[in-house]
Design an enzyme around this catalytic site. Structure first.
Site, PDB file in Angstrom:
ATOM      1  N   ASP B  11      -4.288  -5.210   3.476  1.00  0.00           N
ATOM      2  CA  ASP B  11      -4.497  -5.203   2.046  1.00  0.00           C
ATOM      3  C   ASP B  11      -4.196  -6.706   1.783  1.00  0.00           C
ATOM      4  O   ASP B  11      -3.083  -6.865   1.840  1.00  0.00           O
ATOM      5  CB  ASP B  11      -3.906  -4.247   1.588  1.00  0.00           C
ATOM      6  CG  ASP B  11      -4.244  -2.819   2.003  1.00  0.00           C
ATOM      7  OD1 ASP B  11      -5.481  -2.783   2.607  1.00  0.00           O
ATOM      8  OD2 ASP B  11      -3.903  -1.763   1.409  1.00  0.00           O
ATOM      9  N   ASP B 130     -12.905   7.036   0.164  1.00  0.00           N
ATOM     10  CA  ASP B 130     -11.876   7.343  -0.081  1.00  0.00           C
ATOM     11  C   ASP B 130     -11.681   9.066  -0.607  1.00  0.00           C
ATOM     12  O   ASP B 130     -12.540   9.235  -1.640  1.00  0.00           O
ATOM     13  CB  ASP B 130     -11.022   6.613  -1.352  1.00  0.00           C
ATOM     14  CG  ASP B 130     -10.781   5.212  -0.860  1.00  0.00           C
ATOM     15  OD1 ASP B 130     -10.676   4.918   0.336  1.00  0.00           O
ATOM     16  OD2 ASP B 130     -10.745   4.373  -1.975  1.00  0.00           O
TER      17      ASP B 130
END
Lengths: 215, 252
Positions: B11, B130
């Site tokens: 990330d 997600d």
């Protein structure tokens, strides 16, 4: 200025950057072009490609490259097709009906089976690292671009269709997916195709590219 | 045999690798190029970069990082975060990404998946989902970094994305992300069984057994993890050796 020269055919299909970077990392001087003069003048030529077979053939036709590559194949210039670029070397593909290919290696391109040999569902595309083995019908890897590799070396594949050369001796390496044999490397004379991506297969793939640029 | 893949996830924000817990509380983990090289050396099968930069000002940074990584690392690179149009896909591919991961924009504009895969091929289009459990055996899709509920069922959504041309699904359990208690196995299994395309399990890995469970019980084709690798708890190689001992085909 004696870097080995490679022409990568740029016909607007897919991302040539990875192929270029891989070859350059191996010490090659890379020219991206669709100009017949430059292609014919090359020391060695890479035909890359991702996406759909018919789109790629149409793109080659639009640029008048079908005849150029077919003519090139009659000359002693090493030609390497990668992924879809390998599939284009064959006579025809079953992707979206029947589409004629370049016809440089006899055989056809068919879908990767959606079931394993034992009848279970298997994921398509065939994505990931699979190990290369000399095909039982080939005479081994000496004198091919796999000369510096060892059986069991893993390479990165991503594809939904697979090449089936009609002459089994044209299959240099294969891998197994759900029990089925998939052509990993095919070739005849100075023409070679890799279903996997040597430019994305780590050190195993770089060895193949180094062998190609010194061939 | 096709190996199950281990994919470290980086990330990235403001040029650094960070890791959050349940999508918040970011912690610095280092320089992306350096980390990418380390994972390549350890035998990572692919690398995934998620640009979690909130503002468009810093968008350029991810391109420079990918260009730099692609010059040094010759394994597949996936990049996601802020991909809104076909143009963004092209730019990331041109920077050196092999695949582009699309999350929120797939929900806002599903046609993007069809257009991008038609143009560049399904092999480079990863749809990231997600998902959060809302009832037993039922998961809902969230977007905008997990902040916005969509009302979409995760399994149905994955099927739709497959139909529109996604080549892979990157499935993250929001309930598990950063928790270190393992993947949401029923979620992974439900999506993997429903699809023809490969599923990458993500969210919750805290030890090596979790990776094994993701493949064996979840039916995942690849497993993605971040923190267990970033902070040196395990190397990718240790993870692969452990999986191999448990009878999973991996690239060693």
């Amino acid at each position: 200025m004696n870097a080995p020269e490679v022409v990568v055919i740029d016909y607007g299909v897919g991302n040539l950057l990875s192929v270029q970077r891989g070859l350059e990392h191996c010490g090659a001087k890379v020219v991206l072009t669709a100009e017949p003069d430059q292609i014919f003048a090359a020391k060695r030529v890479v035909l890359p490609g991702v996406g759909a077979f018919d789109n790629a053939m149409q793109a080659l036709e639009r640029l008048n490259l079908v005849k150029v590559i077919q003519e090139l194949a009659t000359r002693p210039i090493p030609l390497l097709g990668i992924c879809l670029g390998m599939q284009l070397l064959l006579e025809e593909s079953e992707e979206f009906g029947i589409t004629a290919g370049l016809g440089l290696i006899p055989g056809r391109v068919i879908p990767v089976p959606t079931q394993t040999l034992s009848g279970e569902k298997q994921k398509i595309p065939h994505i990931g690292w699979n190990s290369l083995h000399p095909s039982s019908t080939s005479v081994g890897w000496d004198g091919t671009i796999l000369q510096d590799n060892s059986p069991g070396d893993a390479a990165y594949f991503v594809h939904s269709f697979m090449a089936v050369p009609s002459d089994p001796s044209h299959r240099i390496a294969e891998c197994r997916y759900g029990g089925h044999l998939i052509s990993a490397t095919i070739g005849r004379d100075q023409i070679t195709g890799c279903q996997f991506h040597p430019e994305k297969s780590g050190e195993v793939g770089l060895k193949i590219l180094r062998r190609f640029i010194t061939s | 045999m096709l190996a199950k893949r281990i994919i470290p996830c980086l990330d990235v924000t403001a040029g650094r690798v960070v890791k959050g817990v349940s999508f918040v509380e970011l912690r610095d983990a280092g320089d992306p190029v350096e980390i990418a090289r380390r994972y390549d050396d350890q035998g990572a099968d692919e690398l995934t970069f998620l640009d979690i930069t909130a503002t468009s000002d810093d968008r350029g940074i991810i391109f420079r990082i990918i260009e730099e990584v692609a010059r040094q690392v010759f394994i597949p690179l996936t990049v996601g975060g802020g991909v809104r149009q076909v143009e963004d896909v092209r730019n990331l591919l041109n920077a050196g990404a092999d695949k582009v991961s699309i999350n929120t924009s797939a929900v806002v504009n599903p046609q993007l998946i069809a257009d991008a895969s038609a143009r560049y091929g399904s092999q480079c289009i990863v749809v990231a989902i997600d998902a959060k459990q809302v009832a037993p055996g039922h998961w809902e899709v969230f977007t905008h970094g997990g902040r916005k509920a969509t009302g979409l069922d995760a399994v149905q959504w994955a099927l739709k994305m497959q139909k529109l041309g996604a080549g892979e699904i990157l499935l993250t359990s929001m309930d598990r992300d950063g928790s270190k208690i393992g993947f949401d196995l029923p979620l992974t299994r439900a999506v993997s069984d429903a699809l023809e395309i490969p599923v990458i399990a993500s969210g919750g890995v805290g030890n090596l057994q979790h990776l094994v469970d993701g493949v064996k019980q979840g039916g995942a084709d690849a497993v993605l993890a971040a923190s267990i690798f970033h902070y040196g708890e395990y190397t990718v190689q240790q993870a692969k050796q452990f999986m191999a001992q448990q009878g999973i085909e991996v690239r060693l």
